[in-house]
Design a protein around this motif. Structure first.
Motif, PDB file in Angstrom:
ATOM      1  N   PHE A 314      40.749  98.600  -1.623  1.00  0.00           N
ATOM      2  CA  PHE A 314      39.386  98.084  -1.753  1.00  0.00           C
ATOM      3  C   PHE A 314      39.343  96.560  -1.651  1.00  0.00           C
ATOM      4  O   PHE A 314      38.450  95.998  -0.998  1.00  0.00           O
ATOM      5  CB  PHE A 314      38.768  98.536  -3.083  1.00  0.00           C
ATOM      6  CG  PHE A 314      37.327  98.167  -3.246  1.00  0.00           C
ATOM      7  CD1 PHE A 314      36.341  98.837  -2.549  1.00  0.00           C
ATOM      8  CD2 PHE A 314      36.961  97.127  -4.088  1.00  0.00           C
ATOM      9  CE1 PHE A 314      35.004  98.490  -2.690  1.00  0.00           C
ATOM     10  CE2 PHE A 314      35.626  96.764  -4.236  1.00  0.00           C
ATOM     11  CZ  PHE A 314      34.644  97.449  -3.537  1.00  0.00           C
ATOM     12  N   CYS A 315      40.300  95.894  -2.277  1.00  0.00           N
ATOM     13  CA  CYS A 315      40.306  94.425  -2.235  1.00  0.00           C
ATOM     14  C   CYS A 315      40.564  93.905  -0.822  1.00  0.00           C
ATOM     15  O   CYS A 315      39.979  92.905  -0.404  1.00  0.00           O
ATOM     16  CB  CYS A 315      41.363  93.872  -3.194  1.00  0.00           C
ATOM     17  SG  CYS A 315      40.889  94.008  -4.924  1.00  0.00           S
ATOM     18  N   VAL A 316      41.439  94.585  -0.079  1.00  0.00           N
ATOM     19  CA  VAL A 316      41.698  94.201   1.310  1.00  0.00           C
ATOM     20  C   VAL A 316      40.423  94.371   2.139  1.00  0.00           C
ATOM     21  O   VAL A 316      40.080  93.529   2.971  1.00  0.00           O
ATOM     22  CB  VAL A 316      42.855  95.028   1.904  1.00  0.00           C
ATOM     23  CG1 VAL A 316      43.013  94.756   3.401  1.00  0.00           C
ATOM     24  CG2 VAL A 316      44.158  94.718   1.165  1.00  0.00           C
ATOM     25  N   LEU A 317      39.717  95.466   1.896  1.00  0.00           N
ATOM     26  CA  LEU A 317      38.454  95.710   2.590  1.00  0.00           C
ATOM     27  C   LEU A 317      37.458  94.585   2.310  1.00  0.00           C
ATOM     28  O   LEU A 317      36.841  94.047   3.233  1.00  0.00           O
ATOM     29  CB  LEU A 317      37.864  97.050   2.147  1.00  0.00           C
ATOM     30  CG  LEU A 317      36.425  97.337   2.597  1.00  0.00           C
ATOM     31  CD1 LEU A 317      36.341  97.427   4.115  1.00  0.00           C
ATOM     32  CD2 LEU A 317      35.903  98.616   1.946  1.00  0.00           C
ATOM     33  N   MET A 318      37.295  94.215   1.035  1.00  0.00           N
ATOM     34  CA  MET A 318      36.325  93.182   0.672  1.00  0.00           C
ATOM     35  C   MET A 318      36.699  91.827   1.251  1.00  0.00           C
ATOM     36  O   MET A 318      35.840  91.069   1.710  1.00  0.00           O
ATOM     37  CB  MET A 318      36.189  93.087  -0.850  1.00  0.00           C
ATOM     38  CG  MET A 318      35.557  94.313  -1.500  1.00  0.00           C
ATOM     39  SD  MET A 318      33.949  94.769  -0.778  1.00  0.00           S
ATOM     40  CE  MET A 318      32.975  93.310  -1.171  1.00  0.00           C
ATOM     41  N   ASN A 319      38.002  91.514   1.266  1.00  0.00           N
ATOM     42  CA  ASN A 319      38.442  90.258   1.876  1.00  0.00           C
ATOM     43  C   ASN A 319      38.161  90.244   3.372  1.00  0.00           C
ATOM     44  O   ASN A 319      37.778  89.218   3.943  1.00  0.00           O
ATOM     45  CB  ASN A 319      39.934  90.039   1.619  1.00  0.00           C
ATOM     46  CG  ASN A 319      40.221  89.638   0.194  1.00  0.00           C
ATOM     47  OD1 ASN A 319      39.366  89.058  -0.480  1.00  0.00           O
ATOM     48  ND2 ASN A 319      41.413  89.943  -0.280  1.00  0.00           N
ATOM     49  N   GLY A 320      38.347  91.413   4.002  1.00  0.00           N
ATOM     50  CA  GLY A 320      38.039  91.514   5.422  1.00  0.00           C
ATOM     51  C   GLY A 320      36.566  91.309   5.706  1.00  0.00           C
ATOM     52  O   GLY A 320      36.188  90.630   6.666  1.00  0.00           O
ATOM     53  N   ILE A 321      35.715  91.879   4.868  1.00  0.00           N
ATOM     54  CA  ILE A 321      34.262  91.713   5.021  1.00  0.00           C
ATOM     55  C   ILE A 321      33.876  90.247   4.886  1.00  0.00           C
ATOM     56  O   ILE A 321      33.075  89.713   5.660  1.00  0.00           O
ATOM     57  CB  ILE A 321      33.524  92.576   3.981  1.00  0.00           C
ATOM     58  CG1 ILE A 321      33.656  94.062   4.343  1.00  0.00           C
ATOM     59  CG2 ILE A 321      32.043  92.189   3.902  1.00  0.00           C
ATOM     60  CD1 ILE A 321      33.154  95.007   3.273  1.00  0.00           C
TER      61      ILE A 321
END
Length: 454
Positions: A314-321
């Motif tokens: 989830f954190c990787v996803l949010m950083n990507g966003i």
């Protein structure tokens, strides 16, 4: 009426009615007689136009045509932007003749502009909301405030001006006053939660921009706490019992047991080990009120690292966003940002552009959204000497030969300018729409897409 009479600011008493009709303001005979009996007339049987408008505003007389509402409001002395007038018009009780009563119009204007504040009282007003500013020494704010002939400024315009200030400090003890004046409606525990996110100095002061940035977590849609499990399941997130308890212990809810979605998402980022199925990413982005279009979502998903269960951190996803959306900018800075990029716009064009952009409630938007809006905007000009930098800043990457060919065929004015939309269309013909999305990303985003997810 002659042009010289108009420019003098005076009209003959007999011309009051046609003058008002030209502005789309209709009076009954009795209203017209009332106004003539009140207005001071000079020896030449002349009256000041602004006095006529003051009387109309005070007595709330007449009806206003919706087709000329912008002219009427301007002469009545209300500093409204085009987009504000358009929004205001949607809420007016207009009759079959497309007119609205003056009293109802002015009520709606007050809703948009807020209360009137005496110019001499503005220092006290700002102090009461926790801003220690010496207003008369602040030329940036002073120049941007629309002050009427009576020395008044409207509260909401003042607050908009305040938001554009750099380095303004807020007294934390006045946080509630400040947030309420900015249009936020937070409850006690939500205020306490907000404070926990703010970097406060030893004097109990915090940067105003930090308050606005963190305050954005308390905007948008709310969900009921009893529906939290169902909501998380709908976006593919399943929490263990201990993680759910940790989450619930951090979330501030209102008296009705509801919490802001954005605040929930922020807290989810603080819990380690949360996974989300790759086939739920699109649902999550839409539900979380994140402004990404379908092509950007696809770019994100194509490069999102997943485990053997097709789940992403989830954190990787949010950083990507965050990397794709880029930095946030304030709506008031758009014109200067574009000028620094080499794009010239009139004030009217800038207001027109603003109406097409997804500006949030805190008057900010992502820079990427501005660049995307500029690429399809009809208006603005570019100096021929700035063509290369403008193309670079808007995400177009042309080879030297392509750039030379493009410049050779641009229709340039005698002032060495080219229309922005003409330049954008020409650039698109070299790159094609399909590759524009990838090229329109910020440089750091391209690096992220190209390396971090491989």
């Amino acid at each position: 009426m002659s042009e010289s009479t108009k420019s003098s600011g005076k009209i003959e008493v007999e011309d009051i009615q046609p003058y008002l009709e030209n502005l789309g303001i209709e009076l009954t005979d009795s209203e017209s007689q009332m106004i003539k009996s009140i207005i001071p007339v000079d020896d030449d049987n002349m009256v000041y136009q602004n006095v006529v408008m003051d009387v109309l505003r005070t007595h709330r007389s007449g009806k206003v045509s919706l087709d000329k509402i912008d002219d009427a409001l301007e002469q009545l002395g209300y500093p409204l932007e085009e987009e504000e007038i358009e929004e205001l018009s949607k809420h007016l009780p207009v009759n079959h003749e497309r007119t609205v009563r003056m009293d109802l119009l002015l009520e709606e204007v007050r809703t948009v502009l807020g209360e009137e504040i005496d110019f001499n009282d503005m220092d006290n007003v700002l102090k009461n909301i926790g801003l220690r500013l010496h207003l008369k020494e602040n030329n940036v704010l002073m120049k941007g405030l629309p002050i009427d002939a009576a020395g008044k400024v409207y509260k909401h315009k003042l607050m908009d001006g305040v938001l554009s200030l750099e380095g303004a400090k807020l007294d934390l003890k006045k946080l509630k006053n400040f947030m309420e004046n900015m249009g936020y409606d937070l409850e006690k525990n939500e205020y306490e939660d907000l404070k926990s996110y703010l970097p406060i100095n030893d004097d109990g002061m915090v940067n105003m921009n930090e308050v606005i940035d963190k305050g954005s977590l308390f905007t948008g849609e709310k969900i009921d706490l009893v529906e939290l499990d169902d909501y998380l399941e709908s976006i593919g997130i399943k929490l263990t019992e201990d993680k759910m308890m940790k989450l619930l212990g951090k979330l501030p809810t209102d008296a009705g047991g509801k919490l802001y979605k954005k605040r929930l998402i922020k807290e989810l980022e603080n819990i380690e080990g949360i996974k989300i199925p790759s086939n739920k990413v699109k649902d999550f982005i839409k539900n979380a009120e994140i402004n990404l279009d379908d092509e950007d979502i696809q770019i994100l998903m194509d490069h999102l690292p997943v485990d053997h269960n097709r789940k992403a951190d989830f954190c990787v996803l949010m950083n990507g966003i965050k990397r794709i959306t880029g930095e946030k900018i304030h709506a008031k800075d758009i014109k200067s940002i574009l000028e620094n990029m080499g794009i010239e716009m009139t004030n009217k064009e800038n207001r027109k552009l603003l109406k097409t952009l997804p500006v949030s409630t805190d008057k900010t938007l992502f820079k990427k959204e501005l660049l995307s809006g500029v690429k399809s905007f009809k208006g603005g000009r570019v100096n021929v000497h700035d063509v290369k930098s403008v193309l670079h800043n808007t995400g177009f990457k042309l080879e030297a030969k392509e750039l030379k060919d493009l410049q050779a065929h641009l229709p340039v004015t005698e002032h060495e300018k080219v229309d922005l939309d003409v330049l954008m269309d020409a650039a698109k013909s070299f790159t094609g729409e399909s590759s524009c999305k990838m090229q329109s990303l910020e440089p750091e985003t391209l690096l992220w897409v190209g390396t971090a997810f491989l």
